[in-house]
Design a protein around this motif. Structure first.
Motif, PDB file in Angstrom:
ATOM      1  N   GLN A  32     -16.495 -65.006 -51.166  1.00 54.56           N
ATOM      2  CA  GLN A  32     -16.022 -63.628 -51.300  1.00 54.56           C
ATOM      3  C   GLN A  32     -14.857 -63.401 -50.340  1.00 54.56           C
ATOM      4  OE1 GLN A  32     -17.407 -61.763 -53.690  1.00 54.56           O
ATOM      5  NE2 GLN A  32     -18.938 -63.363 -54.128  1.00 54.56           N
ATOM      6  N   LYS A  33     -14.162 -62.288 -50.511  1.00 48.34           N
ATOM      7  CA  LYS A  33     -12.996 -62.007 -49.663  1.00 48.34           C
ATOM      8  C   LYS A  33     -13.364 -62.001 -48.183  1.00 48.34           C
ATOM      9  CE  LYS A  33     -10.452 -59.257 -53.080  1.00 48.34           C
ATOM     10  NZ  LYS A  33      -9.802 -57.956 -53.357  1.00 48.34           N
ATOM     11  N   ALA A  34     -14.494 -61.391 -47.849  1.00 50.76           N
ATOM     12  CA  ALA A  34     -14.906 -61.290 -46.445  1.00 50.76           C
ATOM     13  C   ALA A  34     -15.305 -62.638 -45.859  1.00 50.76           C
ATOM     14  CB  ALA A  34     -16.066 -60.302 -46.312  1.00 50.76           C
ATOM     15  N   ASP A  35     -15.526 -63.645 -46.707  1.00 55.54           N
ATOM     16  CA  ASP A  35     -15.951 -64.961 -46.230  1.00 55.54           C
ATOM     17  C   ASP A  35     -14.782 -65.858 -45.836  1.00 55.54           C
ATOM     18  OD1 ASP A  35     -18.575 -64.240 -46.889  1.00 55.54           O
ATOM     19  OD2 ASP A  35     -18.345 -64.980 -48.942  1.00 55.54           O
ATOM     20  N   VAL A  36     -13.577 -65.510 -46.268  1.00 54.09           N
ATOM     21  CA  VAL A  36     -12.438 -66.416 -46.104  1.00 54.09           C
ATOM     22  C   VAL A  36     -12.100 -66.654 -44.638  1.00 54.09           C
ATOM     23  CG1 VAL A  36      -9.974 -66.728 -46.564  1.00 54.09           C
ATOM     24  CG2 VAL A  36     -11.466 -65.847 -48.362  1.00 54.09           C
ATOM     25  N   ASP A  37     -11.988 -65.596 -43.855  1.00 53.29           N
ATOM     26  CA  ASP A  37     -11.613 -65.753 -42.446  1.00 53.29           C
ATOM     27  C   ASP A  37     -12.678 -66.495 -41.638  1.00 53.29           C
ATOM     28  OD1 ASP A  37      -9.038 -64.600 -42.500  1.00 53.29           O
ATOM     29  OD2 ASP A  37      -9.914 -62.600 -42.513  1.00 53.29           O
ATOM     30  N   PRO A  38     -13.971 -66.136 -41.756  1.00 54.35           N
ATOM     31  CA  PRO A  38     -14.987 -66.922 -41.038  1.00 54.35           C
ATOM     32  C   PRO A  38     -14.986 -68.391 -41.443  1.00 54.35           C
ATOM     33  CG  PRO A  38     -15.923 -64.860 -41.789  1.00 54.35           C
ATOM     34  CD  PRO A  38     -14.563 -64.955 -42.415  1.00 54.35           C
ATOM     35  N   LEU A  39     -14.769 -68.660 -42.723  1.00 49.14           N
ATOM     36  CA  LEU A  39     -14.715 -70.046 -43.189  1.00 49.14           C
ATOM     37  C   LEU A  39     -13.552 -70.789 -42.550  1.00 49.14           C
ATOM     38  CD1 LEU A  39     -15.432 -72.432 -45.075  1.00 49.14           C
ATOM     39  CD2 LEU A  39     -14.050 -71.309 -46.841  1.00 49.14           C
ATOM     40  N   ASP A  40     -12.385 -70.158 -42.507  1.00 46.21           N
ATOM     41  CA  ASP A  40     -11.207 -70.804 -41.910  1.00 46.21           C
ATOM     42  C   ASP A  40     -11.400 -71.037 -40.413  1.00 46.21           C
ATOM     43  OD1 ASP A  40      -9.923 -70.978 -44.313  1.00 46.21           O
ATOM     44  OD2 ASP A  40      -8.615 -69.256 -44.004  1.00 46.21           O
ATOM     45  N   ILE A  41     -12.044 -70.088 -39.738  1.00 45.41           N
ATOM     46  CA  ILE A  41     -12.333 -70.249 -38.309  1.00 45.41           C
ATOM     47  C   ILE A  41     -13.239 -71.451 -38.088  1.00 45.41           C
ATOM     48  CG2 ILE A  41     -13.581 -69.251 -36.348  1.00 45.41           C
ATOM     49  CD1 ILE A  41     -12.606 -66.481 -37.349  1.00 45.41           C
ATOM     50  N   LEU A  42     -14.313 -71.518 -38.848  1.00 47.99           N
ATOM     51  CA  LEU A  42     -15.282 -72.597 -38.702  1.00 47.99           C
ATOM     52  C   LEU A  42     -14.658 -73.945 -39.059  1.00 47.99           C
ATOM     53  CD1 LEU A  42     -18.191 -73.392 -38.068  1.00 47.99           C
ATOM     54  CD2 LEU A  42     -18.779 -72.891 -40.449  1.00 47.99           C
ATOM     55  N   ARG A  43     -13.905 -73.975 -40.141  1.00 50.45           N
ATOM     56  CA  ARG A  43     -13.265 -75.229 -40.573  1.00 50.45           C
ATOM     57  C   ARG A  43     -12.277 -75.730 -39.530  1.00 50.45           C
ATOM     58  NH1 ARG A  43      -8.490 -76.070 -42.605  1.00 50.45           N
ATOM     59  NH2 ARG A  43      -8.133 -73.839 -42.968  1.00 50.45           N
ATOM     60  N   SER A  44     -11.438 -74.844 -39.027  1.00 51.51           N
ATOM     61  CA  SER A  44     -10.441 -75.235 -38.023  1.00 51.51           C
ATOM     62  C   SER A  44     -11.107 -75.693 -36.732  1.00 51.51           C
ATOM     63  CB  SER A  44      -9.490 -74.065 -37.739  1.00 51.51           C
ATOM     64  OG  SER A  44      -8.785 -73.689 -38.892  1.00 51.51           O
ATOM     65  N   TYR A  45     -12.152 -74.968 -36.329  1.00 54.68           N
ATOM     66  CA  TYR A  45     -12.849 -75.323 -35.088  1.00 54.68           C
ATOM     67  C   TYR A  45     -13.531 -76.673 -35.234  1.00 54.68           C
ATOM     68  CZ  TYR A  45     -14.530 -73.807 -30.533  1.00 54.68           C
ATOM     69  OH  TYR A  45     -14.734 -73.680 -29.180  1.00 54.68           O
ATOM     70  N   TYR A  46     -14.145 -76.914 -36.382  1.00 57.26           N
ATOM     71  CA  TYR A  46     -14.805 -78.201 -36.615  1.00 57.26           C
ATOM     72  C   TYR A  46     -13.783 -79.340 -36.580  1.00 57.26           C
ATOM     73  CZ  TYR A  46     -17.551 -81.866 -38.834  1.00 57.26           C
ATOM     74  OH  TYR A  46     -18.193 -83.054 -39.091  1.00 57.26           O
ATOM     75  N   ALA A  47     -12.638 -79.137 -37.222  1.00 61.07           N
ATOM     76  CA  ALA A  47     -11.610 -80.179 -37.250  1.00 61.07           C
ATOM     77  C   ALA A  47     -11.066 -80.463 -35.858  1.00 61.07           C
ATOM     78  CB  ALA A  47     -10.473 -79.734 -38.181  1.00 61.07           C
ATOM     79  N   ARG A  48     -11.022 -79.433 -35.003  1.00 64.09           N
ATOM     80  CA  ARG A  48     -10.444 -79.595 -33.669  1.00 64.09           C
ATOM     81  C   ARG A  48     -11.417 -80.204 -32.668  1.00 64.09           C
ATOM     82  NH1 ARG A  48      -9.042 -74.206 -30.913  1.00 64.09           N
ATOM     83  NH2 ARG A  48      -8.838 -73.682 -33.130  1.00 64.09           N
ATOM     84  N   TYR A  49     -12.704 -79.888 -32.794  1.00 58.20           N
ATOM     85  CA  TYR A  49     -13.647 -80.273 -31.751  1.00 58.20           C
ATOM     86  C   TYR A  49     -14.717 -81.265 -32.182  1.00 58.20           C
ATOM     87  CZ  TYR A  49     -11.604 -76.490 -29.041  1.00 58.20           C
ATOM     88  OH  TYR A  49     -10.744 -75.677 -28.364  1.00 58.20           O
ATOM     89  N   HIS A  50     -14.765 -81.590 -33.454  1.00 57.91           N
ATOM     90  CA  HIS A  50     -15.788 -82.555 -33.872  1.00 57.91           C
ATOM     91  C   HIS A  50     -15.390 -83.964 -33.453  1.00 57.91           C
ATOM     92  CE1 HIS A  50     -17.753 -85.342 -36.792  1.00 57.91           C
ATOM     93  NE2 HIS A  50     -18.783 -84.605 -36.432  1.00 57.91           N
ATOM     94  N   LEU A  86      -6.759 -78.193 -50.103  1.00 55.92           N
ATOM     95  CA  LEU A  86      -7.455 -79.476 -50.030  1.00 55.92           C
ATOM     96  C   LEU A  86      -8.447 -79.491 -48.869  1.00 55.92           C
ATOM     97  CD1 LEU A  86      -4.576 -82.065 -50.686  1.00 55.92           C
ATOM     98  CD2 LEU A  86      -6.352 -81.319 -52.284  1.00 55.92           C
ATOM     99  N   GLN A  87      -8.006 -79.011 -47.712  1.00 57.50           N
ATOM    100  CA  GLN A  87      -8.871 -78.996 -46.533  1.00 57.50           C
ATOM    101  C   GLN A  87     -10.053 -78.051 -46.732  1.00 57.50           C
ATOM    102  OE1 GLN A  87      -5.998 -78.019 -43.407  1.00 57.50           O
ATOM    103  NE2 GLN A  87      -6.076 -80.136 -42.713  1.00 57.50           N
ATOM    104  N   ARG A  88      -9.782 -76.873 -47.294  1.00 56.86           N
ATOM    105  CA  ARG A  88     -10.860 -75.899 -47.513  1.00 56.86           C
ATOM    106  C   ARG A  88     -11.874 -76.432 -48.516  1.00 56.86           C
ATOM    107  NH1 ARG A  88      -9.907 -69.610 -49.300  1.00 56.86           N
ATOM    108  NH2 ARG A  88     -10.089 -70.375 -51.433  1.00 56.86           N
ATOM    109  N   ASN A  89     -11.386 -77.017 -49.612  1.00 56.38           N
ATOM    110  CA  ASN A  89     -12.290 -77.554 -50.633  1.00 56.38           C
ATOM    111  C   ASN A  89     -13.157 -78.677 -50.071  1.00 56.38           C
ATOM    112  OD1 ASN A  89     -11.165 -75.782 -52.425  1.00 56.38           O
ATOM    113  ND2 ASN A  89      -9.979 -77.296 -53.550  1.00 56.38           N
ATOM    114  N   GLU A  90     -12.520 -79.569 -49.307  1.00 51.52           N
ATOM    115  CA  GLU A  90     -13.264 -80.702 -48.740  1.00 51.52           C
ATOM    116  C   GLU A  90     -14.361 -80.211 -47.806  1.00 51.52           C
ATOM    117  OE1 GLU A  90     -12.513 -84.827 -46.166  1.00 51.52           O
ATOM    118  OE2 GLU A  90     -10.885 -83.376 -46.439  1.00 51.52           O
ATOM    119  N   PHE A  91     -14.033 -79.228 -46.969  1.00 49.63           N
ATOM    120  CA  PHE A  91     -15.014 -78.691 -46.023  1.00 49.63           C
ATOM    121  C   PHE A  91     -16.168 -78.021 -46.758  1.00 49.63           C
ATOM    122  CE2 PHE A  91     -16.423 -75.472 -42.863  1.00 49.63           C
ATOM    123  CZ  PHE A  91     -16.756 -76.335 -41.834  1.00 49.63           C
TER     124      PHE A  91
END
Length: 296
Positions: A278-296, A221-226
């Motif tokens: 793509q597979k290589a995009d998953v980790d950067p996406l999770d990093i960016l999503r988590s960082y945005y949720a924490r610091y926005h 849900l969080q990944r889709n919303e982001f």
């Protein structure tokens, strides 16, 4: 410059560090909010170091640092370099090739490395996915469920088989798409049944299965919303009167700016479209999503 000289001249800025062995091979990539403090910590006597870290330190003959503007930049650069180099002592983000997709057949969901037009993913929880697929097969009484499990499920969910198979398969697909599904209702009904029968051990087992599915579903849900957000901005201070602004569209950084702190931000006047993950995009996406949720 010797290793000791490099340790003496480390900057107190964010960045990444590359540990090298005597052959010059990179054996570890790490990130730091403060390079000086983080890198020096490896070479100080510390009872907290694991045996793995101790072995790595023993093999360090040289290091390279790459300062960046922010900790987020360091996280993303660390991820990219781990994926490119595959250092021996890195574990996290080093196995993105194992991330997999879920495809759907007439009998139920299956795991696949190569996606089709109907596949969902990729998902990084590749070690937990077989268990989740087995739970869906059991709770929806899909054709591949064994007879013993089927009898048990029918005792706990006597009406589930009355639902057309196509509808049960749709619920499976909805689950992996992060959309409305009745899976959690089924699991809660099984917990209630087992508790009523005073089979508390079995009720606890199903509760753990429920929590596993809920955690995975909440992540989706969080990944889709982001990834559906067309315009997001993230401002990070640079320690002076300036800030770095990240412009994010559909889960991807599309531009950055460094400027004096100001409440007014203008998003780039361009059209951005969702990208196929793509597979290589998953980790950067999770990093960016988590960082945005924490610091926005």
């Amino acid at each position: 410059m010797t290793l000791q000289d490099k340790l003496k001249n480390l900057p107190e800025t964010p960045g990444i560090y590359l540990m090298k062995d005597t052959h010059g091979a990179i054996i570890y990539v790490g990130k730091a909010k403060n390079l000086k403090r983080r890198v020096r910590s490896y070479f100080q006597k510390n009872q907290q170091h694991t045996k793995k870290v101790q072995r790595m330190i023993f093999n360090i003959a040289d290091l390279e640092i790459r300062p960046v503007d922010t900790e987020l930049d360091a996280l993303l650069l660390e991820c990219r370099l781990i994926q490119e180099i595959h250092p021996h002592y890195n574990r996290i983000m080093n196995y993105y090739q194992n991330y997999c997709y879920v495809d759907f057949t007439k009998t139920g969901p299956i795991l696949t490395d190569i996606p089709t037009k109907t596949s969902l993913g990729p998902f990084r929880q590749y070690k937990k996915l077989p268990q989740i697929l087995a739970l869906l097969t059991e709770n929806y009484l899909l054709p591949n469920v064994n007879n013993v499990t089927k009898k048990m499920i029918l005792q706990q969910l006597p009406t589930v088989e009355q639902t057309p198979l196509s509808e049960r398969l749709k619920n499976c697909q909805q689950f992996f798409a992060g959309k409305k599904t009745n899976l959690f209702n089924l699991l809660n009904a099984r917990i209630a049944y087992s508790a009523k029968q005073q089979n508390f051990e079995h009720a606890q087992l199903i509760k753990e299965q429920l929590e596993l599915c809920q955690h995975f579903y909440h992540y989706l849900l969080q990944r889709n919303e982001f990834c559906q957000k067309k315009q997001l901005t993230l401002k990070l201070p640079l320690g002076d009167d300036r800030e770095k602004i990240y412009f994010i569209a559909y889960g991807v950084i599309v531009d950055t700016q460094i400027k004096k702190s100001s409440p007014a931000v203008t998003f780039p006047d361009k059209k951005f479209s969702p990208v196929i993950l793509q597979k290589a995009d998953v980790d950067p996406l999770d990093i960016l999503r988590s960082y945005y949720a924490r610091y926005h």
